[in-house]
Scaffold this motif. Sequence first.
Motif, mmCIF file in Angstrom:
data_model
loop_
_atom_site.group_PDB
_atom_site.id
_atom_site.type_symbol
_atom_site.label_atom_id
_atom_site.label_comp_id
_atom_site.label_asym_id
_atom_site.label_seq_id
_atom_site.Cartn_x
_atom_site.Cartn_y
_atom_site.Cartn_z
ATOM 1 N N ASP A 174 75.937 5.442 44.186
ATOM 2 C CA ASP A 174 75.024 5.287 45.320
ATOM 3 C C ASP A 174 75.667 4.429 46.411
ATOM 4 O O ASP A 174 75.569 4.742 47.602
ATOM 5 C CB ASP A 174 73.714 4.637 44.860
ATOM 6 N N LEU A 175 76.339 3.366 45.989
ATOM 7 C CA LEU A 175 77.013 2.503 46.969
ATOM 8 C C LEU A 175 78.167 3.236 47.640
ATOM 9 O O LEU A 175 78.408 3.070 48.843
ATOM 10 C CB LEU A 175 77.523 1.233 46.282
ATOM 11 N N LEU A 176 78.875 4.055 46.876
ATOM 12 C CA LEU A 176 79.960 4.847 47.457
ATOM 13 C C LEU A 176 79.409 5.793 48.520
ATOM 14 O O LEU A 176 79.991 5.936 49.601
ATOM 15 C CB LEU A 176 80.675 5.641 46.367
ATOM 16 N N GLU B 30 83.753 -0.397 50.860
ATOM 17 C CA GLU B 30 82.442 -1.025 50.944
ATOM 18 C C GLU B 30 82.339 -2.070 52.050
ATOM 19 O O GLU B 30 81.262 -2.310 52.588
ATOM 20 C CB GLU B 30 82.089 -1.705 49.618
ATOM 21 N N GLY B 31 83.457 -2.711 52.378
ATOM 22 C CA GLY B 31 83.431 -3.899 53.219
ATOM 23 C C GLY B 31 82.627 -3.807 54.495
ATOM 24 O O GLY B 31 81.881 -4.729 54.833
ATOM 25 N N ALA B 32 82.753 -2.708 55.224
ATOM 26 C CA ALA B 32 82.088 -2.590 56.516
ATOM 27 C C ALA B 32 80.645 -2.119 56.400
ATOM 28 O O ALA B 32 79.906 -2.159 57.390
ATOM 29 C CB ALA B 32 82.865 -1.611 57.400
ATOM 30 N N ALA B 33 80.219 -1.690 55.224
ATOM 31 C CA ALA B 33 78.911 -1.068 55.090
ATOM 32 C C ALA B 33 77.929 -1.820 54.208
ATOM 33 O O ALA B 33 76.716 -1.658 54.357
ATOM 34 C CB ALA B 33 79.088 0.354 54.530
ATOM 35 N N ILE B 34 78.423 -2.627 53.299
ATOM 36 C CA ILE B 34 77.569 -3.257 52.296
ATOM 37 C C ILE B 34 77.686 -4.775 52.401
ATOM 38 O O ILE B 34 78.800 -5.306 52.474
ATOM 39 C CB ILE B 34 77.968 -2.777 50.881
ATOM 40 N N PRO B 35 76.561 -5.493 52.411
ATOM 41 C CA PRO B 35 76.628 -6.959 52.496
ATOM 42 C C PRO B 35 77.408 -7.539 51.318
ATOM 43 O O PRO B 35 77.456 -6.943 50.241
ATOM 44 C CB PRO B 35 75.150 -7.377 52.425
ATOM 45 N N PRO B 36 78.024 -8.696 51.508
ATOM 46 C CA PRO B 36 78.746 -9.327 50.401
ATOM 47 C C PRO B 36 77.822 -9.564 49.208
ATOM 48 O O PRO B 36 76.643 -9.881 49.375
ATOM 49 C CB PRO B 36 79.209 -10.663 51.000
ATOM 50 N N GLU C 182 66.663 -2.173 50.037
ATOM 51 C CA GLU C 182 65.373 -1.596 50.439
ATOM 52 C C GLU C 182 65.565 -0.578 51.554
ATOM 53 O O GLU C 182 64.996 0.524 51.519
ATOM 54 C CB GLU C 182 64.431 -2.709 50.880
ATOM 55 N N ALA C 183 66.377 -0.912 52.539
ATOM 56 C CA ALA C 183 66.603 -0.013 53.681
ATOM 57 C C ALA C 183 67.263 1.285 53.257
ATOM 58 O O ALA C 183 67.050 2.332 53.888
ATOM 59 C CB ALA C 183 67.460 -0.718 54.725
ATOM 60 N N ASN C 184 68.053 1.237 52.187
ATOM 61 C CA ASN C 184 68.766 2.431 51.733
ATOM 62 C C ASN C 184 68.088 3.123 50.553
ATOM 63 O O ASN C 184 68.674 4.015 49.937
ATOM 64 C CB ASN C 184 70.201 2.062 51.373
ATOM 65 N N GLY C 185 66.875 2.720 50.250
ATOM 66 C CA GLY C 185 66.099 3.404 49.221
ATOM 67 C C GLY C 185 66.525 3.144 47.797
ATOM 68 O O GLY C 185 66.121 3.868 46.885
ATOM 69 N N LEU C 186 67.323 2.093 47.564
ATOM 70 C CA LEU C 186 67.742 1.784 46.199
ATOM 71 C C LEU C 186 66.696 0.950 45.464
ATOM 72 O O LEU C 186 66.712 0.854 44.233
ATOM 73 C CB LEU C 186 69.086 1.066 46.195
ATOM 74 N N ILE C 187 65.793 0.321 46.231
ATOM 75 C CA ILE C 187 64.611 -0.328 45.663
ATOM 76 C C ILE C 187 63.434 0.019 46.560
ATOM 77 O O ILE C 187 63.601 0.317 47.752
ATOM 78 C CB ILE C 187 64.760 -1.864 45.570
#
Length: 316
Positions: free
Chosen positions: A144-146, A206-212, A298-303
């Motif tokens: 999902d993160l990919l 992931e770096g540019a798209a996902i928070p640390p 939440e914004a990406n529908g994972l929760i």
Amino acid sequence: MTAHFLRLITLAAIALAPLIASTHAADKLRVGVDWFVNPDHGPVIVALEAGFFADAGLDVEIVTPTDTLDNVTMVLDGRADIGMSDQVRTQIEVAGGSPLNIVGTLIPVPLNVVLAVDGGPVRSVADLRGKRIGYADSQQTERDLLKIALAAQGIAISDVTLVDVGFNMVGALLEGKVDALTDAYRNFEPVQVEMAGRKPLVLDVEGAAIPPYSELVYIVDSGKVDSDLVRRFLAVVERGARSIADDPERGWQLFIRYDAKLDNTLNRKAWEATVPFFALRPATLDPARYERLADFLEANGLIEKKVPTSDYLFGG
């Protein structure tokens, strides 16, 4: 009663104190690792072998899961008092109603990368379009993160072919069965590629798209948490992490003393790659960091809905 007699009694009590203290049984603590023991777990293993846990009155047993997704389950069913999990999965579990608390940090940065081989068909993130990406048979969250990370680069998940390569990840890459790997850890799989005589190409998709986020955090069952034991545990693993930072070679020798099977070239090289990543203040938790990741999930529908950090961060 004379002052001299009182002094004799006091001196006798002081002399006997270590003997009396030694009769108290140490508090048992089962610590679950997230998979088989490896260099990622250095601060815990070193603290155990150096006697730091014993110094703190803790009798620690290392518990291993039965499969890659069992590390959380064994905390919830009581097989482990303190466990390890990645921050992303843990926050997803919490949002789904799982009674977990995050109590500390082991590795405070993401380790997950997309890995290719230098000189192969993938030279940059853009080259992933139309390529085969291998993944380990692990949690869906990684894929999902990919998907989210690739979308940020203008690549739809339908533009790549995902291939389950099981746990023969590097073998599949080197044999040309896939063009790149996800689920690869920057401190392990690139080392394996180098050991095979090839040059790894690490793509931080992931770096540019996902928070640390933290690759590994310490977790407990919120209904069974013992605050005193948790604080003592965290103080000891901080001592373990700092001792490794001060003397990585001594840390390595203590690490392999835990199990002679750990003493191999891959683990040695992985140890050197992992040492810089250990949290030197494992008890420190930044609520704002967890809020940012919860907003992202939440914004990406994972929760469905985020949970207040005060509900699951130790001391929050």
